[in-house]
Scaffold this motif. Structure first.
Motif, PDB file in Angstrom:
ATOM      1  N   TYR A  71       1.636  -1.589   0.380  1.00 21.91           N
ATOM      2  CA  TYR A  71      -0.465   0.082  -0.147  1.00 21.91           C
ATOM      3  C   TYR A  71       0.293   1.020  -0.451  1.00 21.91           C
ATOM      4  CZ  TYR A  71      -2.012   3.791   1.976  1.00 21.91           C
ATOM      5  OH  TYR A  71      -2.777   4.954   2.038  1.00 21.91           O
ATOM      6  N   ASP A  96       0.803   5.580  -0.300  1.00 16.47           N
ATOM      7  CA  ASP A  96       0.069   6.395  -0.950  1.00 16.47           C
ATOM      8  C   ASP A  96       0.858   7.332  -0.956  1.00 16.47           C
ATOM      9  OD1 ASP A  96      -1.237   9.030  -0.411  1.00 16.47           O
ATOM     10  OD2 ASP A  96      -2.070   8.908   1.407  1.00 16.47           O
ATOM     11  N   SER A 149      -4.253   2.306   8.171  1.00 21.68           N
ATOM     12  CA  SER A 149      -5.878   1.775   8.067  1.00 21.68           C
ATOM     13  C   SER A 149      -5.559   0.559   7.671  1.00 21.68           C
ATOM     14  CB  SER A 149      -6.731   2.820   7.820  1.00 21.68           C
ATOM     15  OG  SER A 149      -7.667   2.063   7.336  1.00 21.68           O
ATOM     16  N   LYS A 193      -7.245   0.293   4.262  1.00 24.56           N
ATOM     17  CA  LYS A 193      -5.791   1.043   3.816  1.00 24.56           C
ATOM     18  C   LYS A 193      -5.675  -0.440   3.232  1.00 24.56           C
ATOM     19  CE  LYS A 193      -5.245   5.728   4.659  1.00 24.56           C
ATOM     20  NZ  LYS A 193      -5.059   6.675   5.533  1.00 24.56           N
TER      21      LYS A 193
END
Lengths: 437, 314, 387
Positions: free
Chosen positions: B100, B102, B247, B250
């Motif tokens: 993951y 961002d 999270s 996420k």
């Protein structure tokens, strides 16, 4: 029983009471261009389906691991068997709630229901990946009794190939009686009373089993849990699926009757259609009421009326059911064939939409994967539907399926492929009465 | 219903009603041994994996180890035959490290995906012929000789773990089985936990690992997301536990309730179908009315046939 | 030792160079200090070695001659006793024959036989004769009396180049002819001399041979594949591949996998021990793909530029799967079909519906007599059987 005298036109009513028994279609060509078109579609579908035997599922379908069920399951089985629930809906109304005048249209519902179930089940046979292990169905110690899938995989074939087949057996026997030789008639004279004896017991199964599996179709989706939009995902889904099956059963029978009567120039029966329309309206109201109570109790009303994409789909689907529910309360609508046809069609679309949406549009796995059926998948699905349509056209031409006036019962069955005796005198009513079936 | 009931009919109604009443009563007496409790309790010998996303370096040593232990071919579709490069769990991948990232905040985390081995697995509840089952120590295993390929498990699994071999003639359901046959039975820990060089994923008893996970949370306040262990209660509890600093949603772990999905799906039907009492009761009631209306119908039929001269059809 | 003109210091230097140069994992160089190695070597009884050439190119000898630590002269004069070597000895003809016979006789059962080159077996081995005797007979004669045999090079190990298709001479390795003999294969074309050196020195030191794998290759040198320690592995992992000789990637020193490099299939120590103590002196180092010369099934059997299958496929460390993947196949054909079907159904439903009105207008009894036309109501709303 249907009333024998036609009612006169009151208040501009355009329906007369004509239906007394099933009468085969005896005029007009069978192999019309439309039937050829249907045969073409079925040939294409069946050809592709045969290829599927020699190929894994992958290249054929647009299914993937996020959307593991394609239209063969979600449309041909989970949706179309709702339309094929006519025998269940009409049968319960006729036998349990004593609406005796519905008996005359039972055969139409039975044949269409049988074809929907049979084609759906065959489609299912092509859909499962390891059909050679299906023999477990007859080994009860392997059953996982908690699985809705088990219920469906056992009850659906059982219903279709035992109970429905038994219910449509008189069609064949009747035909055999009129076209067969003396030996066959003698046999049938013995055999028919046995059917009559067994009938009331067997039809108990014919109503309990679809009650079970039609609700289990909704129960299937319970396990999908949060993957299905909360507007649809609900513990009441089995009940709603069952009511939707009844709704579609009534609606589709009305729709089918109107269309075939239009096509074959049959007179309509005000009483029967009125009764069916009344029942349809009632079931629609019941469906909406359960839906509303369910949404309220789960506290999802605000989701349902949020006016976003899913909410609009919900509102559209509910409107499709609400319109006939309200409109069919008016006598004028019920007795105008065109509006009755329109309302029945709306109810069909609404009911099937409710059955289809949670399996596809409102089915949203966390993976952002999409599913759209591939062209061969669509062709196979359409092929099975076309097979069903051809089957229905042949059935109404060769068997006494469609309701009609008893006076048109001239027993001149179509000679195509069947031994035919031209002598009409041999089939006097006295002979027919002996039949007892 | 002012119809005179025959003795026989009265019996039928009584059987039907009795069935209905029994249906209502039976579950209460049998509540202790409920098949799908809302919050299943892990048995004492339940094994588990604890994956700590903050420890994982994304070396992917677990992936070839898993492939090797399970005899899986590498998914080399994207790499042109050179590397094992699956894009998610698939028919050749029972275990995968996903990333993951961002792009805006530089926040990133690795996550290991494999079967969660729920305490009350939805796939096992749905599997019609018991091909998927909860085996010893809680491993969810698949039996090829019982599977009909209906793919209900894929629909049921909230984590989207079971994968179907779409391209195979003899399609299998591919999912992590905790290395049950390959290693657990030989007293070995699963290949992925054995291969993990950093201890990001560890193997042990579920109680011990849960305690260990809570210990880690307690010693580093504020480090872990929501200060909780994912899998302790999710979907009734799973035997793979997750710790993460970002999270859980996420990193692709769905937000789930604490009740087991099997309980949600069967809480009503299990009562109705207990000893088939519901269907039997319904058939009793239906049978009563059908019999009654059938008799009426027969009388009318004979009269009608006499009148019209036509036989009545069924 | 002093008699030979070797000082303690030079001996220790020799031992150090052995430790550095000889392969790690060899019993003799497993020691921690040069003194310990020296203590081991002290016991050495210069083992007698007979070196036979058969169908070979003398490349293995050439590579041996390039050893610098210890120098080859040191080796043959001080460490071992080289009794017979066709390339290195001064004598020839009858003199050479006598030297061989004498050595075999004197050291029978004690000497080590080193074989270089494959042995022809077709037509009773007539394709190679030494002093009028077929190579097979010479080998049987000399090899039978040897304490052990070291097959140096791929040719002696299993046939090598002479055995490549169409194999006119029926060339085989030593192990094929004397399967029961204690044989060490040191394949390679040529093999790294330090492997040979290590084996000989271990034997000289304590009379044992190093552990071997199922192909009789010493494990210390052949248990891992080239790919595992390849200096270009980073390029492999990053996806930097040479596509054509001389292209930009080739000049940048990228991975040669796609040029048919057999590294992933080849068990050898080349990627860590380069030749002649010169960095990057080995095929991949100079930009040529590995041909798999230490593998019986690869070199001279598999086409040189054929890309090999990877057996242990690891995941590339730089590429990660995203958390959720979007993959969907929505073909325009399928959407079009659905559109047509829905449109046709809706249209047909409308036509059917309108017909009712017309029938109503015309006859006032609907459906009783429908105008005889062929346009039938098709499916409506969704494809369902009607009619």
């Amino acid at each position: 029983m249907t009333s024998t005298q036609p009612t006169s036109d009151k208040r501009g009513t355009t329906l007369i009471n004509h239906w007394q028994s099933g009468v085969p279609v005896t005029h007009g060509p069978i192999l019309t261009p439309f039937v050829f078109f249907l045969l073409g579609v079925s040939a294409l579908g069946l050809g592709l389906a045969a290829l599927r035997f020699f190929s894994p599922l992958g290249p054929f379908s647009g299914m993937n691991d996020a959307y593991a069920w394609g239209i063969w399951k979600t449309f041909n089985v989970m949706t179309l068997t709702a339309l094929g629930s006519g025998p269940l809906a009409l049968g319960i109304a006729a036998w349990v709630f004593n609406r005796q005048n519905l008996h005359v249209v039972m055969r139409t519902a039975l044949v269409s229901g049988f074809l929907f179930y049979a084609t759906g089940l065959v489609a299912l046979g092509f859909d499962i990946g390891r059909p050679w292990n299906f023999y477990s169905a007859i080994l009860p110690w392997r059953w996982n009794s908690e699985s809705a899938m088990l219920e469906i995989s056992i009850c659906m074939p059982l219903y279709c190939f035992v109970f429905l087949s038994f219910e449509i057996l008189p069609l064949f026997l009747e035909r055999l009686y009129y076209t067969g030789n003396d030996k066959a008639r003698a046999f049938l004279r013995h055999f028919s009373p046995m059917i009559r004896k067994a009938y009331p017991f067997l039809i108990i199964g014919a109503y309990v089993i679809p009650l079970m599996h039609q609700s289990s179709l909704g129960g299937l989706l319970l396990l999908a849990g949060t993957k299905i939009n909360p507007i649809w995902q609900s513990p009441a889904m089995p009940l709603l699926y069952l009511i939707a099956a009844g709704l579609c059963g009534f609606a589709f029978t009305i729709f089918l009757l109107l269309i075939v009567c239009l096509r074959y120039g049959r007179a309509l029966d005000a009483d029967v259609l009125n009764e069916l329309a009344n029942l349809l309206s009632g079931v629609c109201v019941a469906f909406l009421a359960v839906r509303l109570v369910d949404l309220t109790m789960r506290g999802e009303l605000h989701t349902a009326f949020a006016l976003n994409g899913m909410s609009l789909i919900f509102l559209f689907e509910s409107a499709l059911i609400l319109t006939p529910a309200v409109a069919l309360r008016f006598r004028r609508v019920r007795e105008t064939p065109r509006s009755l046809l329109n309302m029945a069609a709306l109810a069909c679309v609404g009911g099937t939409a409710y059955r289809f949406i949670p399996t596809s549009i409102a089915y949203m796995p966390p993976h952002s994967t999409r599913y759209f059926p591939s062209a061969p998948e669509l062709f196979i699905a359409a092929g099975w539907i076309a097979v069903g349509m051809v089957g229905f056209i042949l059935a109404i031409n060769y068997f006494a399926v469609l309701p009609g006036e008893a006076s048109t019962w001239d027993h001149t069955f179509r000679p195509f492929g069947w031994p035919h005796k031209a002598a009409g005198a041999a089939y006097a009513p006295s002979v027919i009465l002996e039949r007892g079936a | 219903m002012s119809v005179a009931l025959s003795r026989r009919q009265a019996f039928k109604v009584m059987v039907g009603l009795g069935g209905t009443v029994a249906t209502g009563l039976l579950p209460k007496t049998a509540a202790a041994e409920e098949e799908h409790p809302a919050h299943p309790v892990a048995p004492a010998d339940a094994i588990a994996m604890l994956y700590d996303s903050t420890v994982c370096t994304g070396c992917k040593a677990c992936m070839p180890a898993c492939n090797e232990a399970n005899g899986l071919p590498a998914d080399t579709l994207l790499s042109g035959g050179i590397w094992d490069m699956p894009t998610g769990l698939n028919a050749q991948t029972k275990n995968i490290i996903e990333l993951y990232q961002d792009p805006k905040s530089d926040e990133f985390a690795f996550v290991k995906k494999q079967c969660m081995h729920c305490l009350d697995p939805a796939c096992v509840t749905g599997c019609p012929f018991g091909s998927l089952k909860k085996s010893d120590w809680g491993a969810v295993t698949w039996n090829s000789s019982l599977c009909i390929g209906c793919r209900y498990c894929e629909v049921a699994c909230p984590f989207e773990v079971p994968q179907f071999e779409w391209k195979s003639w003899n399609p299998q359901i591919v999912k992590c089985e905790f290395c049950y046959d390959q290693r657990l039975k030989k007293d070995l820990e699963p290949a992925c936990t054995a291969a993990c060089p950093t201890g990001a994923v560890i193997f042990g008893k579920r109680v011990d690992l849960l305690a260990k996970a809570k210990d880690r949370i307690a010693t580093a306040p504020g480090k872990y997301f929501e200060e909780r262990v994912y899998g302790e209660h999710e979907a009734g509890g799973t035997q793979v536990l997750y710790l993460s600093s970002v999270s859980f949603q996420k990193i692709g772990l769905p937000k789930l309730g604490t009740t087991s999905i099997g309980h949600y799906a069967t809480k009503v039907t299990s009562h109705i179908y207990k000893w088939l009492s519901g269907p039997i009761a319904v058939s009793g009631v239906l049978g009563f009315f059908i019999r009654r209306n059938w008799n009426r119908h027969e009388l009318e039929r004979l009269e009608h046939e006499k009148q019209s001269g036509f036989p009545d059809q069924l | 030792m002093l008699q030979c003109g070797i000082s303690r210091r030079s001996f220790l230097v020799f031992c150090t160079s052995l430790m550095v140069a000889a392969p790690y994992g060899l019993a003799i160089t497993d020691k921690k200090t040069p003194e310990e190695v020296a203590a081991g070597l002290d016991k050495v009884l210069r083992p007698p070695i007979i070196w036979l050439h058969f169908q070979d190119c003398t490349g293995c000898t050439e590579s041996m001659l390039q050893t610098s630590a210890p120098g080859f002269a040191d080796l043959i004069l001080n460490v071992i006793s080289l009794e017979y070597h066709e390339t290195l000895m001064a004598g020839s003809g009858l003199q050479a024959r006598q030297a061989l016979d004498e050595a075999v006789k004197r050291y029978a059962g004690k000497f080590i036989l080193v074989v270089e080159g494959s042995i022809p077996t077709k037509d009773h081995g007539i394709y190679m004769k030494i002093a009028g005797r077929p190579a097979m007979d010479v080998l049987a004669d000399v090899g039978g009396k040897a304490a052990a045999i070291i097959a140096i090079g791929s040719c002696a190990s299993w046939g090598g180049i002479p055995s490549a298709d169409p194999d006119p001479t029926g060339a085989v390795g030593v192990a094929d002819l004397m399967p029961d003999k204690s044989i060490i294969n040191i394949p390679g074309c040529p093999p790294n001399p330090y492997t040979m050196l290590g084996v000989v020195l271990q034997y000289a030191a304590d009379g044992t041979f190093p552990e071997t794998d199922e192909q009789r290759r010493p494990k210390f040198a052949f248990d891992r594949d080239i790919h595992e320690h390849c200096p270009k592995r980073a390029h492999f992992d990053a996806g930097n591949f040479v596509k054509q000789y001389g292209d930009e990637g080739h000049r940048e020193g990228w991975c040669l996998y796609e040029m048919g490099c057999k590294g992933p299939d080849t068990h050898a120590g080349c990627s860590t021990r380069h030749f002649n103590e010169i960095p990057d002196v080995w095929p991949i180092g100079i930009g040529a793909p590995c041909i798999g010369c230490t593998e019986k099934a690869v070199a001279f059997k598999v086409p040189m530029f054929q890309v090999v299958q990877l057996h242990t496929i690891a995941a590339p460390p730089t590429a990660f799967a995203p958390i959720s993947t979007t993959y969907s196949t929505i073909s325009p054909l399928a959407t079009g079909l659905v559109g047509i079907a829905v449109g046709a159904a809706a249209g047909a439903g409308y036509i059917a519906s309108r017909k009712f009105s017309r029938a109503e207008d015309d006859e006032s009894v609907p459906g009783s007599v429908v105008p005889d036309n062929k346009s039938k109501p098709e499916s409506s709303d969704s494809d369902r059987p009607q009619l």
